[in-house]
Design an enzyme around this catalytic site. Structure first.
Site, short mmCIF file in Angstrom:
data_model
loop_
_atom_site.label_atom_id
_atom_site.label_comp_id
_atom_site.label_asym_id
_atom_site.label_seq_id
_atom_site.Cartn_x
_atom_site.Cartn_y
_atom_site.Cartn_z
N ARG A 100 0.83 -1.20 0.00
CA ARG A 100 0.00 0.00 0.00
C ARG A 100 0.87 1.25 0.00
O ARG A 100 0.58 2.21 -0.71
CB ARG A 100 -0.99 0.01 1.20
N TYR A 135 -18.45 15.97 -14.75
CA TYR A 135 -18.87 14.58 -14.85
C TYR A 135 -19.86 14.25 -13.72
O TYR A 135 -19.64 14.65 -12.57
CB TYR A 135 -17.60 13.72 -14.74
N ASP A 195 -9.79 18.22 -14.62
CA ASP A 195 -10.07 16.84 -15.00
C ASP A 195 -9.75 16.73 -16.49
O ASP A 195 -10.48 17.25 -17.33
CB ASP A 195 -11.55 16.53 -14.70
N LYS A 239 -10.55 5.67 -19.24
CA LYS A 239 -10.95 6.16 -20.55
C LYS A 239 -9.75 6.15 -21.51
O LYS A 239 -9.20 5.10 -21.75
CB LYS A 239 -11.58 7.56 -20.39
C1 LIG Z 1 -15.36 8.39 -16.10
C2 LIG Z 1 -15.01 9.75 -15.63
C3 LIG Z 1 -14.70 10.00 -14.28
C4 LIG Z 1 -14.78 8.92 -13.21
O1 LIG Z 1 -13.82 7.94 -13.39
P1 LIG Z 1 -14.00 6.39 -12.96
O2 LIG Z 1 -12.76 5.76 -13.49
O3 LIG Z 1 -15.24 5.90 -13.64
O4 LIG Z 1 -14.11 6.36 -11.49
C5 LIG Z 1 -14.32 11.29 -13.92
N1 LIG Z 1 -14.27 12.28 -14.82
C6 LIG Z 1 -14.59 12.09 -16.12
C7 LIG Z 1 -14.52 13.24 -17.07
C8 LIG Z 1 -14.96 10.83 -16.57
O5 LIG Z 1 -15.28 10.65 -17.86
#
Ligand SMILES: *Cc1c(COP(=O)(O)O)cnc(C)c1O
Length: 398
Positions: free
Chosen positions: A54, A106, A179, A204
């Site tokens: 961890r 998001y 983000d 993604k």
């Molecule tokens: C999918 C997504 C998230 C969240 O991420 P996870 O991997 O699903 O927890 C946050 N911000 C954006 C822009 C996303 O597309």
């Protein structure tokens, strides 16, 4: 090794090599997966850099070094999901802190801020439209601690002027968090524009194959080093660590990130132009892609993005019924949430990714029932265009 400079290797080269040396023990050219939870200690206070996975894991450290390098960061932490990365970043704040967040962040980030941290940490969250400079200025208070935004935003692909937001935040000493999920560091480099922290859902584009959940938080080399230190402390304190097998998968995916992004963006541009030129015939009332000259913030997008990415949003004639039929009739665009994979996807934000928002909030943001979002994959562009042509012209484009 973490600052981009003229004598550094190009992004494509670093995607393959950054943070990675052949294994000193065996010569393996690929980073080994260390699944050990614990490491033998050589004596009291003596070890080889590892004690318990961890706190530090050899596979994760290599991935984190590669991610930091690609993002131009001083430090990156690899977390199990994007939301876990977001959650760890929010732990930097004191309870009751004032946070300003983009109005169409998001859905999961909205839920975390509004339904979880407002209650459990007393966060005072103001949602504003970050693509409206006056709204950002008006929302900032002397005690504002963090500004959180996405650009281009989801699903309407509004572009936020990153340099402007940074300038406003600095006046009150607030941290900026961008983000960067929709872009990846290939398309947009927020830390080089003064942002303090970049976060990703690495689920993604960074992973890009729809076979992993993962998250990243990366801190700028120009931000007080105490922030990066605190983030590492928080990763360990809250247990927000990516497992070693996931680390290895993501490390492999990063090697093709530039190739994939180039094809994603090239396909998306060709598709956006095709749809734009045939809007009326195909029953599209509004088409949004930052690479199109018709995008209201196209000039800003050109200034701050190195590539326009792979997300396209379209509003259709015929309301929800036709949007549903079109989405179901596409052959190659799978009807599913998420984005950034090699395969193309189509989704209906009002009932899927943005269902968590109250209806009046969706209305205000323009997440209408006739809106579909495309995540353009890396299939051959001619096949994708033919699929959209058939789907849109076949289902009553009245
Ligand atoms: C999918 C997504 C998230 C969240 O991420 P996870 O991997 O699903 O927890 C946050 N911000 C954006 C822009 C996303 O597309």
């Amino acid at each position: 090794m973490t600052n981009r400079s003229s004598n550094r290797d190009a992004f494509e080269t670093r995607a393959i090599h950054a943070g990675q040396d052949p294994d000193p023990l065996t010569g393996a050219v690929v980073t080994p997966i260390y699944t050990a939870s614990t490491f033998v200690q050589d004596g009291i206070g003596e070890n080889r850099g590892f004690m318990y996975s961890r706190s530090a894991n050899p596979t994760r450290l290599v991935l984190e070094a590669c991610l930091a390098d690609l993002e131009g960061a001083a430090t990156a932490i690899a977390c199990p999901t994007g939301l876990s990365a977001a959650s760890t970043i929010l732990e930097l704040l004191e309870s009751g802190a004032h946070v300003i967040a983009h109005h169409d962040v998001y859905g999961g980030i909205y839920r975390l801020l509004e339904l979880v941290r407002s209650r459990s940490a007393g966060l005072d969250v103001t949602f504003v439209n970050f693509s409206d400079p006056d709204a950002v200025k008006a929302a900032i208070r002397p005690d504002t601690a963090m500004l959180w935004f996405e650009t281009p935003s989801n699903p309407l692909l509004e572009v936020v002027d990153i340099a402007f937001v940074v300038e406003q935040a600095r006046k009150v000493g607030a941290l900026t968090v961008c983000d960067n999920t929709f872009c990846s560091p290939y398309c947009q480099r927020p830390l080089e524009m003064g942002v303090d922290i970049v976060m990703h859902s690495a689920t993604k584009f960074l992973n890009g194959h729809s076979d992993l959940l993962a998250g990243v938080a990366a801190v700028s080399p120009n931000t007080d080093p105490a922030v990066a230190e605190k983030l590492r402390f928080l990763q360990n304190s809250t247990g927000a660590v990516m497992d070693p097998i996931a680390c290895s998968t993501l490390l492999r995916s990063l090697k093709t990130l530039p190739l994939r992004m180039e094809r994603h963006a090239g396909n998306a541009m060709a598709i956006a132009e095709f749809l734009d030129q045939n809007k009326e015939r195909l029953g599209i009332t509004r088409l949004t892609y930052p690479g199109l000259a018709s995008h209201p913030q196209h000039e800003l997008a050109k200034r701050q993005m190195t590539s326009f990415g792979a997300m396209i949003t379209m509003q259709l004639t015929g309301g929800q019924a036709r949007a549903n039929k079109v989405a179901q009739s596409l052959r190659l665009f799978a009807y599913a949430v998420s984005l950034g994979g090699v395969e193309s996807l189509v989704q209906h934000p009002a009932s899927m990714t943005h269902a968590i928002l109250p209806p009046e909030r969706r209305e205000m943001l323009g997440v209408t029932v006739n809106l579909l979002r495309l995540s353009v994959g890396i299939e051959h562009v001619d096949d994708l265009i033919a699929d959209l042509e058939t789907g849109l012209s076949g289902v009553g484009a009245e």
